[in-house]
Design a protein around this motif. Structure first.
Motif, short mmCIF file in Angstrom:
data_model
loop_
_atom_site.label_atom_id
_atom_site.label_comp_id
_atom_site.label_asym_id
_atom_site.label_seq_id
_atom_site.Cartn_x
_atom_site.Cartn_y
_atom_site.Cartn_z
N ARG A 1 51.68 59.56 63.22
CA ARG A 1 50.85 60.60 62.58
C ARG A 1 50.62 60.29 61.11
NH1 ARG A 1 46.86 63.39 63.25
NH2 ARG A 1 46.92 65.55 62.63
N GLY B 1 47.86 57.92 60.43
CA GLY B 1 46.50 58.40 60.67
C GLY B 1 46.11 58.52 62.13
N ALA B 2 47.05 58.41 63.03
CA ALA B 2 46.72 58.57 64.45
C ALA B 2 46.45 60.04 64.74
CB ALA B 2 47.88 58.08 65.32
N THR B 3 45.62 60.27 65.74
CA THR B 3 45.37 61.65 66.14
C THR B 3 46.62 62.20 66.83
OG1 THR B 3 44.50 60.97 68.28
CG2 THR B 3 42.91 61.15 66.48
N CYS B 4 46.65 63.50 67.01
CA CYS B 4 47.83 64.12 67.65
C CYS B 4 48.06 63.59 69.06
CB CYS B 4 47.70 65.63 67.64
SG CYS B 4 48.00 66.36 66.03
N PRO B 5 47.03 63.49 69.90
CA PRO B 5 47.28 62.93 71.24
C PRO B 5 47.79 61.49 71.20
CG PRO B 5 45.20 64.10 71.22
CD PRO B 5 45.66 64.01 69.80
N ALA B 6 47.27 60.68 70.28
CA ALA B 6 47.73 59.30 70.17
C ALA B 6 49.17 59.24 69.69
CB ALA B 6 46.83 58.52 69.22
N ALA B 7 49.53 60.12 68.76
CA ALA B 7 50.91 60.16 68.27
C ALA B 7 51.87 60.58 69.38
CB ALA B 7 51.01 61.11 67.08
#
Length: 66
Positions: A30, A33-39
């Protein structure tokens, strides 16, 4: 304390460390800079890797301890 109890306590502690590793992987993803679903996916992958490792390690050590 029996050997079985030692193995089960060892596994319980490792599950806690796996949860900690998953949380850390999610936070780092996170922050990068990853999105919440990616994190969440990265955290799940870290948790799955830790649990897979501990399952293999327990399977290898159980005959020696039991």
């Amino acid at each position: 304390m029996t050997r079985l109890a030692i193995v089960l306590l060892f596994d319980a502690v490792i599950v806690l460390f796996a949860l900690l590793a998953a949380a850390a992987a999610g936070v780092v993803a996170r922050i990068n800079g990853a999105t919440c679903p990616a994190a969440v996916m990265r955290a799940a992958a870290a948790f799955a890797a830790a649990i897979t490792f501990i399952a293999a390690l327990t399977a290898a050590l159980a005959p020696l301890l039991l």
